[in-house]
Design a protein around this motif. Structure first.
Motif: not given
Length: 612
Positions: A410, A422, A424, A432-435, A444, A451, A467
């Motif tokens: 990302i 990352a 997602s 949605h989220y990204t870790y 985020q 995506l 995203p």
């Protein structure tokens, strides 16, 4: 679900950008125009504003309080506060406009309803559509329906256009709208020759409309007629709403014209001296700038001479648009080598200026295409040249019609780095989220489509996913947990001495991940879940035997405001953080490297929500 879409090609190179220019505009490129930022120090820009309209220096909505905005005395923000005793009225600008780019921020109260009428006739709806999964024309950002009372019930509304996806934010958060509008055209007798258009509209950074033809006024227009100009109108009789940073760019200048084009064609590759000494294989005149003049199809050079005619003197931005080869533009002896989005500034007088265009075709790859892009005073981006062939790369989209997980790189905006581990996580609720598994960080969150993975999987790829909805980034990469000897110690920038070890994630019965890692002698589980109403996400960290000086950084931003017990507004009213369970620990806001940070001691269990 992964699919290649042919219906929503994003611009993957300058060629996609030029295709937008051919339609009239690309908002991503700054354009010189007759521009005005409305200062909102008084209401003098509007004619006879009703009593529900006022100015403020700050404004807040309250979640759970419909149609309520709280204001602070001052100026800079335009606020409408209609009520039972103070019936709201629409607000009209004194000035009338034709072709414009409109850009502004707005804030909705909970349950509120308003709208922006371009020329007083064509409405873009403003509505509290927080959490709506399938938006309609009457939702936030929609182009409102036209109306015919003579039609049967259920058919009176027609020709409305829903936003492509719901990019709306929560009440009380600032939302950003950008609209490029083309007014209807009329001949000398007053007969309409072309309909109005929304060339492009973006809501919170997401494209929601593109090249939409408006065949007539929408419901509630100031009249059933259409004109070349009209006022900007803001609906004021439905609900509390606030505006700031209103900017209008007007476009009144006719498109520039290339005339008297003469060309010479040379065989082989480009060498500058050949234009003066070599004998051309063909010469001629052309009514248009094209890469396809002359008899050759491989390895040739085209040299055009002619006149560029612009209406107004001033600074212009120019670039060559070419495919299947390259080249440059020469104006008054100066070479302009910019291409696509990389414009070069040049001062032009009103009237005709000598111009040369050189195009060098190499081999047989790509469709030969030649043109130039120009913008300037009062002039919307204009393209002169061959018809553009759009990039034929089918974007690779990943949908989240069920809980979906994708690992990728990302990008970190504004930084020369990527998050390389990352994860997602997509939800059918369109949240949605990204870790970041290298830091235990929630990177985020976003609302809308999931995506695009074309950069990851097309040809060799670079591993990056993007995203596709309205993104809320939660700060530059940082570790969620760290040790502080004092509350003013700098936050850890790396894992030195932390014993950090990522341990992957486990899935629950609904395929939702819980992340695991070790840090500072503790084992951590980090469960992030999308709220059932689609309003945001909840996060629960469980830390085994936390050290006495272990803290969590919950948020960072330019500002962090406390709105009462356990509720915070972060980064200039961009998102909410709601603290739910901290085991009795008390958070604090501190200054750090020019930003604010929300820090809390970790007692074992920590849970909070992000609403956006």
């Amino acid at each position: 679900m992964v699919h290649r879409s042919k219906n929503s090609k994003p611009g993957r190179s300058w060629i996609g950008f030029l295709y937008a220019c051919g339609a009239g505009l690309a908002l991503s490129q700054p354009v010189a125009a007759q521009s005005a930022q409305w200062p909102l120090q008084d209401l003098s820009a509007f004619r006879q504003p009703g009593s529900s309209w006022q100015l403020a220096s700050d404004v807040h909505a309250r979640l759970g309080k419909p149609n309520v905005l709280e204001t602070s005395n001052g100026a800079g923000i335009l606020v409408n506060l209609p009520g039972k005793k103070q019936h709201g009225e629409d607000l009209f600008s004194n000035k009338e406009f034709g072709d414009i780019d409109l850009e502004l921020d707005y804030m909705m109260a909970e349950g509120s309803n308003s709208g922006i009428y371009l020329q007083g006739r064509y409405e873009l709806q403003l509505l509290d559509s927080w959490g709506t999964t399938s938006p309609r024309p009457g939702d936030n950002g929609g182009i409102y329906e036209r109306w015919d009372d003579s039609k049967p019930e259920g058919q009176k509304g027609y020709q409305g256009y829903a936003p492509r996806q719901n990019a709306s934010k929560a009440p009380g958060l600032w939302q950003h709208l950008k609209v490029s509008f083309q007014a209807p055209r009329f001949d000398a007798s007053g007969k309409k020759t072309a309909n109005a258009r929304i060339i492009r509209a973006e809501l919170n950074g997401v494209l929601i409309h593109e090249n939409v033809e408006l065949q007539g006024p929408t419901r509630g227009a100031i009249g059933g007629d259409e004109k070349a100009t009209g006022p900007l109108r803001i609906q004021g009789d439905h609900g509390a709403v606030a505006f700031r940073n209103i900017s209008v760019r007007e476009f009144k200048t006719p498109a520039p014209v290339l005339s008297g084009l003469q060309y010479r064609v040379f065989n082989g590759q480009f060498k500058k001296e050949r234009l003066d000494t070599a004998k051309p294989v063909a010469t001629g005149s052309s009514p248009i700038l094209t890469a396809n003049a002359g008899p050759l199809s491989k390895e040739y050079v085209l040299h055009y001479t002619g006149k560029l005619n612009v209406r107004e003197a001033g600074d212009y931005n120019m670039a060559l648009a070419s495919q299947g080869g390259g080249g440059f533009i020469r104006v008054n002896g100066r070479d302009i080598t910019g291409s696509g989005r990389n414009r070069e500034k040049i001062q032009l007088p009103a009237g005709e200026t000598p111009i040369e265009v050189i195009y060098s075709r190499s081999g047989d790859w790509g469709t030969p295409t030649l043109g130039l892009v120009i913008s300037g005073p009062g002039l919307r981006d204009s393209y002169i040249g061959d018809a553009i062939t759009p990039d034929d790369t089918d974007p690779i989209m990943v949908n989240a019609d069920q809980n979906t997980i994708l690992r990728s790189f990302i990008d970190v905006p504004g930084q020369q780095q990527k998050i390389v581990h990352a994860v997602s996580v997509g939800s059918p609720l369109n949240v949605h989220y990204t870790y970041d598994m290298d830091r235990g960080m929630l990177v985020q969150v976003w609302r809308g489509a999931f995506l695009e993975t074309t950069p990851m999987w097309h040809e060799r790829g670079n591993g990056t996913a993007r995203p596709q909805g309205a993104i809320q980034r939660l700060g530059l990469p940082f570790f969620t947990l760290g040790r502080l000897a004092t509350q003013q110690d700098a936050w850890s920038a790396d894992t030195t001495g932390s014993g950090y070890r990522p341990k992957g994630y486990v899935l629950d019965e609904k395929d939702r991940p819980t992340f695991r890692y070790q840090i500072h002698g503790s084992t951590v589980t980090d469960a992030i879940r999308v709220s059932e109403d689609g309003h945001g996400i909840s996060r629960e960290l469980n830390v085994s035997a936390p050290a006495a000086d272990l803290y969590a950084k919950l948020a960072e931003g330019a500002q962090i405001e406390a709105l009462g017990k356990d509720l915070y507004l972060v980064d200039g009213k961009a998102w909410y953080l709601q603290l739910q369970d901290a085991g009795g620990a008390k958070p604090f806001v501190r200054d750090a490297a020019g930003k604010k940070e929300l820090i809390i001691p970790v007692k074992g269990r920590l849970s909070y929500s992000i609403l956006f």
